[in-house]
Scaffold this active site. Structure first.
Site, PDB file in Angstrom:
ATOM      1  CD  GLU A 261       8.793  -6.492   1.287  1.00 25.41           C
ATOM      2  OE1 GLU A 261       9.852  -6.477   2.028  1.00 25.41           O
ATOM      3  OE2 GLU A 261       7.769  -7.331   1.300  1.00 25.41           O
TER       4      GLU A 261
ATOM      5  CE  LYS B  30       1.564 -11.460  -6.648  1.00 24.51           C
ATOM      6  NZ  LYS B  30       2.658 -10.554  -7.284  1.00 24.51           N
ATOM      7  CG  LEU B  31      -2.681 -17.334  -6.320  1.00 23.49           C
ATOM      8  CD1 LEU B  31      -3.852 -18.590  -5.945  1.00 23.49           C
ATOM      9  CD2 LEU B  31      -1.949 -16.937  -5.091  1.00 23.49           C
TER      10      LEU B  31
ATOM     11  CB  CYS C 138       5.350 -12.943  -1.626  1.00 25.57           C
ATOM     12  SG  CYS C 138       3.890 -11.400  -1.218  1.00 25.57           S
TER      13      CYS C 138
ATOM     14  CG  PHE D 179      12.603 -11.376   2.243  1.00 30.31           C
ATOM     15  CD1 PHE D 179      11.872 -10.423   2.997  1.00 30.31           C
ATOM     16  CD2 PHE D 179      12.246 -11.920   1.117  1.00 30.31           C
ATOM     17  CE1 PHE D 179      11.541  -9.473   2.269  1.00 30.31           C
ATOM     18  CE2 PHE D 179      11.764 -11.243  -0.158  1.00 30.31           C
ATOM     19  CZ  PHE D 179      11.406 -10.317   0.455  1.00 30.31           C
TER      20      PHE D 179
ATOM     21  CB  VAL E 174      -5.666  -5.927   3.889  1.00 34.14           C
ATOM     22  CG1 VAL E 174      -6.151  -4.583   4.200  1.00 34.14           C
ATOM     23  CG2 VAL E 174      -6.761  -6.659   4.136  1.00 34.14           C
TER      24      VAL E 174
ATOM     25  N   GLY F 298       1.060  -1.692  -0.157  1.00 32.16           N
ATOM     26  CA  GLY F 298       0.449  -0.024  -0.069  1.00 32.16           C
ATOM     27  C   GLY F 298       0.672   1.585  -0.095  1.00 32.16           C
TER      28      GLY F 298
ATOM     29  CD  GLU G 292       2.000  -4.233  -7.482  1.00 33.48           C
ATOM     30  OE1 GLU G 292       0.833  -2.948  -7.604  1.00 33.48           O
ATOM     31  OE2 GLU G 292       2.844  -4.253  -8.423  1.00 33.48           O
TER      32      GLU G 292
ATOM     33  CB  SER H 154      -4.438  -8.056  -1.134  1.00 39.74           C
ATOM     34  OG  SER H 154      -4.952  -7.454   0.059  1.00 39.74           O
TER      35      SER H 154
ATOM     36  CG  ASN I 112       4.431 -14.496  -5.631  1.00 43.25           C
ATOM     37  OD1 ASN I 112       5.396 -13.733  -7.172  1.00 43.25           O
ATOM     38  ND2 ASN I 112       3.775 -14.187  -5.338  1.00 43.25           N
TER      39      ASN I 112
END
Ligand code: NAD
Ligand code: UDX
Length: 479
Positions: free
Chosen positions: A173, A224-225, A280, A342, A93, A17, A169, A134, A228
């Site tokens: 990171e 998205k799943l 994630c 991480f 969230v 966010g 998204e 999310s 990843n």
């Protein structure tokens, strides 16, 4: 239907966010954006005048926050007011793995999403576009829709309408700002073209139109799943080969390069390491596995489960190897652990391989010294002992009652290295690439070992010393 957009509300001021809305605000000065959160502390931290105190560390983020905060980006705990005036609401969230009840340990816990939907149903006005930012299981949009519509039926006086979109998204990171500013794609799933176009118009203020992909809701949620899962699978693949390299004399960097130059495979995400961490990959894989089991696709579930098994195995083999090389016991031996986040360039420790590896070394009785340039001592304490205790007060109580811990935190690498038996590198921070190995060797107890799970040490430099070295995916050098 009026789809004119001036006010955006983002529910959830976390790692997604905060940075995402900062980049939207920077690129869309004509929009007013409020990021809201249940945590007053987090909101206060985002509003801290001392920019170094904002809760997320990401290269380039502080500069953008300085530029847009108070102009068209606001952090607030007034959730109701923000929802009332919003034309678009991003739900950003957390969606952690469920800890209790049906699907515990695998399924996503959707309680935070559900809460958001109920709050939106209650306070929104007129027509609102609700965007799932999310990462969620496939068909969650249906749940959101049902909550929004059934609550609306009670409140007929002020008829509200909603369009529901999925817009997952893909930021990573540590490179979030660049990923948001120059995304590979923007994925927008939904049933109503007008709403999809409205959201696309926001992104098109800085993203080329051909990068905006439209799909139906379920394809967007599943993509998205799947993305990843594919990324995590690559890491388990290269980590499995790292073990083969170590036994056969092959070199993982050379193998990764040779394999990755094939255009069909590509050269990214082929860096071997201690196993993937982050909030994630594990959660989203478990989510996919649960979904497959739910639909009776046992073989598909087993296939993706093996990605997680290799990830655990990589951490386990590192611990075993260390104990074996340090003469079968590490009790009371001093071990320097370099890196707790991480990955580099983030202060996030969620699912960091360091947590499990350090815990297992502590169980073996080692005396651990930990260094990390961005992760605080308090955070490490919480991760190692009290995942469920979030307040310092509680930690203090624990230490008074239970006695002190048996690991030490230090920012000073000289203190960390002094008289230690082994150095274990777990995060690829730049500062660890610049360590003077000649000087470090002199500080340590002999025989001195370096275990490098990230392949960052300068091999030429270290070969001039008498260090014993294990570098992931390469042959062991013992003097
Ligand atoms: P986070 O835990 O950092 O932030 C979530 C925030 O939501 C918290 O601050 C929490 O207090 C707040 N919140 C929860 N319920 C709320 C409610 N009802 N009202 C207001 N605030 C509420 O999580 P994150 O890392 O930002 O991830 C958010 C989502 O994005 C997850 O689904 C995650 O899987 C996905 N995602 C994360 C990343 C990443 O790199 N972290 C990348 C892509 C997608
Ligand atoms: C990931 C996805 O990359 C991103 O698209 C999604 O939105 C969120 O999840 P993130 O977890 O932030 O992002 O970082 P990422 O760069 O993917 O790294 C995840 C883990 O894999 C880290 O522990 C990292 O060290 C490890 N990794 C990554 C490797 O071990 N080798 C690699 O080649 C790449």
């Amino acid at each position: 239907m009026n789809l004119k957009i001036s006010n955006i509300c983002c529910i959830g001021a976390g790692y997604v966010g905060g940075p995402t809305m900062a980049v939207v605000a920077k690129n869309c000065p004509n929009l007013t954006i409020e990021v809201v959160d249940l945590s007053k502390k987090k909101i206060n931290d985002w509003n801290n005048i001392d920019i170094s105190k904002i809760p997320v560390f990401e290269p380039g983020l502080a500069e953008i926050i300085k530029e847009v905060r108070g102009k068209n980006l606001f952090f607030s705990d007034k959730i109701q007011e923000s929802i009332e005036k919003a034309d678009i609401i991003f739900i950003s969230v957390n969606t952690p793995t469920k800890q209790k009840g049906v699907g515990a340990g695998k399924a996503s816990d959707l309680k935070y999403i559900e809460n958001c939907a109920r709050t939106v149903a209650r306070y929104s006005k007129g027509h609102t576009i609700v965007v799932e930012k999310s990462t969620i299981p496939v068909r969650t949009a249906e749940v959101i829709k049902k909550i929004l519509e059934s609550n609306n039926a009670i409140d007929n006086e002020d008829k509200k309408t909603f369009s529901i979109l999925s817009n997952p998204e893909f930021l990573a990171e540590g490179s979030a700002i660049n990923d948001l500013q120059n995304p590979d794609r923007i994925l927008i799933g939904g049933e109503e073209n007008e709403a999809k176009e409205t959201l696309a118009k926001i992104y098109s203020q800085w993203v080329e139109p051909n990068k905006i992909i439209f799909t139906n809701l379920w394809s967007s949620e599943l993509s998205k799943l799947t993305a990843n899962a594919f990324l995590a699978q690559r890491i388990s693949s290269i980590n499995s080969i790292s073990a083969v390299c170590e036994i056969t004399g092959a070199n993982i960097d050379e193998v990764a390069k040779a394999v990755g130059t094939d255009n069909r495979i590509g050269n990214k995400f082929l860096k071997t390491g201690p196993g993937f961490g982050g909030s994630c990959f594990k959660k989203d894989l478990l989510n996919l596995i649960y979904l497959c089991e739910h639909f009776g696709l046992e073989k598909v579930a087993e296939y993706w489960e093996s990605v997680l098994k290799i990830n655990d195995w990589q951490k386990e083999r590192i611990r075993k190897l260390m104990v074996e090389k340090l003469f079968g016991s590490i009790t009371n031996k001093k071990i320097a652990v370099l890196g707790f986040s991480f990955k580099a360039n983030t202060n996030d420790t969620r699912e960091s391989p360091s947590i499990e590896i350090v815990r297992s070394l502590l169980e073996e009785g080692a005396n651990i010294y930990i260094n990390d340039p961005k992760v605080s001592e308090k955070k490490i304490t919480q991760d190692l002992y009290f995942e469920f205790i979030k307040e310092v007060d509680d930690l203090n109580k624990y230490f008074i009652n239970e006695g002190s811990n048996y690991w030490t935190y230090s920012k000073d690498l000289e203190i960390v290295f002094k008289n230690c038996d082994a150095i274990l590198i777990l995060t690829e921070w730049e500062e660890y690439k610049k360590i003077d190995w000649g000087k470090t060797y002199k500080l340590m107890r002999k025989p001195a070992w370096v275990f490098d799970t990230r392949g960052v040490i300068n091999q030429e430099d270290i070969s001039k010393t008498n260090f014993n070295t294990w570098i992931v995916g390469k042959s062991i050098l013992e003097n």
